[in-house]
Scaffold this active site. Structure first.
Site, PDB file in Angstrom:
ATOM      1  N   GLU A 113      18.956   8.133  85.278  1.00  0.00           N
ATOM      2  CA  GLU A 113      19.698   6.865  85.236  1.00  0.00           C
ATOM      3  C   GLU A 113      19.504   6.096  86.541  1.00  0.00           C
ATOM      4  OE1 GLU A 113      23.286   8.242  82.216  1.00  0.00           O
ATOM      5  OE2 GLU A 113      23.626   8.378  84.356  1.00  0.00           O
TER       6      GLU A 113
ATOM      7  N   ASP B 254      31.304   6.384  84.367  1.00  0.00           N
ATOM      8  CA  ASP B 254      32.524   7.195  84.342  1.00  0.00           C
ATOM      9  C   ASP B 254      33.649   6.509  85.110  1.00  0.00           C
ATOM     10  OD1 ASP B 254      31.412   9.474  82.897  1.00  0.00           O
ATOM     11  OD2 ASP B 254      30.118   9.630  84.643  1.00  0.00           O
TER      12      ASP B 254
ATOM     13  N   ASP C 196      23.759   0.625  80.549  1.00  0.00           N
ATOM     14  CA  ASP C 196      24.279   1.991  80.575  1.00  0.00           C
ATOM     15  C   ASP C 196      25.791   1.980  80.802  1.00  0.00           C
ATOM     16  OD1 ASP C 196      24.368   4.740  80.536  1.00  0.00           O
ATOM     17  OD2 ASP C 196      23.086   5.040  82.277  1.00  0.00           O
ATOM     18  N   GLY C 197      26.429   3.076  80.481  1.00  0.00           N
ATOM     19  CA  GLY C 197      27.860   3.241  80.689  1.00  0.00           C
ATOM     20  C   GLY C 197      28.156   3.741  82.095  1.00  0.00           C
TER      21      GLY C 197
ATOM     22  N   THR D 120      22.644   6.637  78.812  1.00  0.00           N
ATOM     23  CA  THR D 120      23.025   7.878  78.135  1.00  0.00           C
ATOM     24  C   THR D 120      24.543   7.965  78.042  1.00  0.00           C
ATOM     25  OG1 THR D 120      21.061   8.990  78.985  1.00  0.00           O
ATOM     26  CG2 THR D 120      22.882  10.413  78.319  1.00  0.00           C
TER      27      THR D 120
ATOM     28  N   SER E 208      28.263   8.143  75.253  1.00  0.00           N
ATOM     29  CA  SER E 208      28.795   7.638  73.982  1.00  0.00           C
ATOM     30  C   SER E 208      28.752   6.108  73.904  1.00  0.00           C
ATOM     31  CB  SER E 208      30.218   8.148  73.768  1.00  0.00           C
ATOM     32  OG  SER E 208      31.028   7.802  74.869  1.00  0.00           O
TER      33      SER E 208
ATOM     34  N   LYS F 243      37.918   2.570  82.739  1.00  0.00           N
ATOM     35  CA  LYS F 243      36.994   3.071  83.762  1.00  0.00           C
ATOM     36  C   LYS F 243      37.096   2.289  85.081  1.00  0.00           C
ATOM     37  CE  LYS F 243      34.849   5.874  80.747  1.00  0.00           C
ATOM     38  NZ  LYS F 243      33.501   5.823  80.274  1.00  0.00           N
TER      39      LYS F 243
ATOM     40  N   GLY G 284      27.519  12.801  81.816  1.00  0.00           N
ATOM     41  CA  GLY G 284      26.661  13.415  80.795  1.00  0.00           C
ATOM     42  C   GLY G 284      25.482  14.159  81.404  1.00  0.00           C
TER      43      GLY G 284
END
Ligand code: 5RP
Length: 223
Positions: free
Chosen positions: A107, A88, A85-86, A32, A34, A125, A101
């Protein structure tokens, strides 16, 4: 290259990687945010070859379905082959802060199940010590004050994320001003607080591979 271009580049690299892993049993975990959204876009290019995906949020499920990519419930998936996945924040041990998010719990569940967790992020990051990004904690609503007080005892500044309700019907408390020198220990300490559903430290189950986008090109770190 701006940050979005870097996110696109790592999302493209992850989609190319996943494409090489596909067979009739492959279930892809989809994150989830951007960066994950670019990955979803690129998955759409070979959707006819994708057997199934599991989504880490309602938003991701909606995006996948809108592209005609099959989404199944995690409980119906015999396994999750690869999860993309990304994050932070990430450190060199591939431990992460996630949940900016608000999707941290789903996740973390998919990361726990996945055979391989590929994290994709722009190079900004990567940090030496986690914690400049406020650490999200998903909390049962009636435990909000209790959890806040316990976080203060651990040395953090709890800030209620106003107006946010997670996909699981809970609230988010972000922990500010905490330099996380022992991510595994803090992950467990937070999980011990009654009323905490989960926290955004991915240290006990870090990523297996971290693809970073930098202006010099892609950098891949593996465990
Ligand atoms: C969502 C997440 C995201 O992966 C994280 O917030 C990074 O987001 P982005 O790709 O938009 O920078 O953990 O809960």
């Amino acid at each position: 290259m701006d940050q979005n271009e870097l996110k696109k580049a790592v999302a493209r690299a992850a989609a190319d990687y996943v494409k090489t892993r596909l067979d009739e049993r492959t279930v892809i975990g989809v994150g989830t945010g951007s960066t994950a959204n670019y990955f979803i876009e690129y998955l759409g290019e070979f959707k006819q070859d994708i057997q199934a995906t599991v989504a880490s949020s309602e938003d991701t499920a909606k995006r996948l379905k809108a592209l005609g990519i099959p989404v199944i419930e995690l409980n119906s998936a015999p396994e999750v082959s690869v999860y993309v996945d990304g994050a932070d924040e990430a450190n060199e041990y591939l431990q992460l802060i996630k949940g900016g998010g608000g999707a941290l719990t789903r996740e973390k569940i998919i990361a726990a199940v996945a055979k391989e967790f590929v994290c994709i992020a722009d190079g900004s990051k990567l940090v030496d010590v986690l914690g400049s990004f406020p650490l999200p904690v998903e909390v049962i609503p009636m435990a909000r004050s209790h959890v806040g007080r316990e976080i203060v005892k651990l040395g953090g500044d709890p800030v209620y994320r106003d107006g946010v309700v997670t996909d699981n019907g809970n609230i988010i408390i972000d922990i500010h001003n905490m330099s996380i020198v022992d991510p595994r220990k803090l992950e467990q300490q937070l999980n011990q607080i009654t009323g905490v559903v989960t926290n955004g430290l991915f240290a006990m189950r870090p990523a297996d591979k971290l693809i970073l986008g930098t202006i010099e090109g892609l950098r891949t770190l593996s465990l």
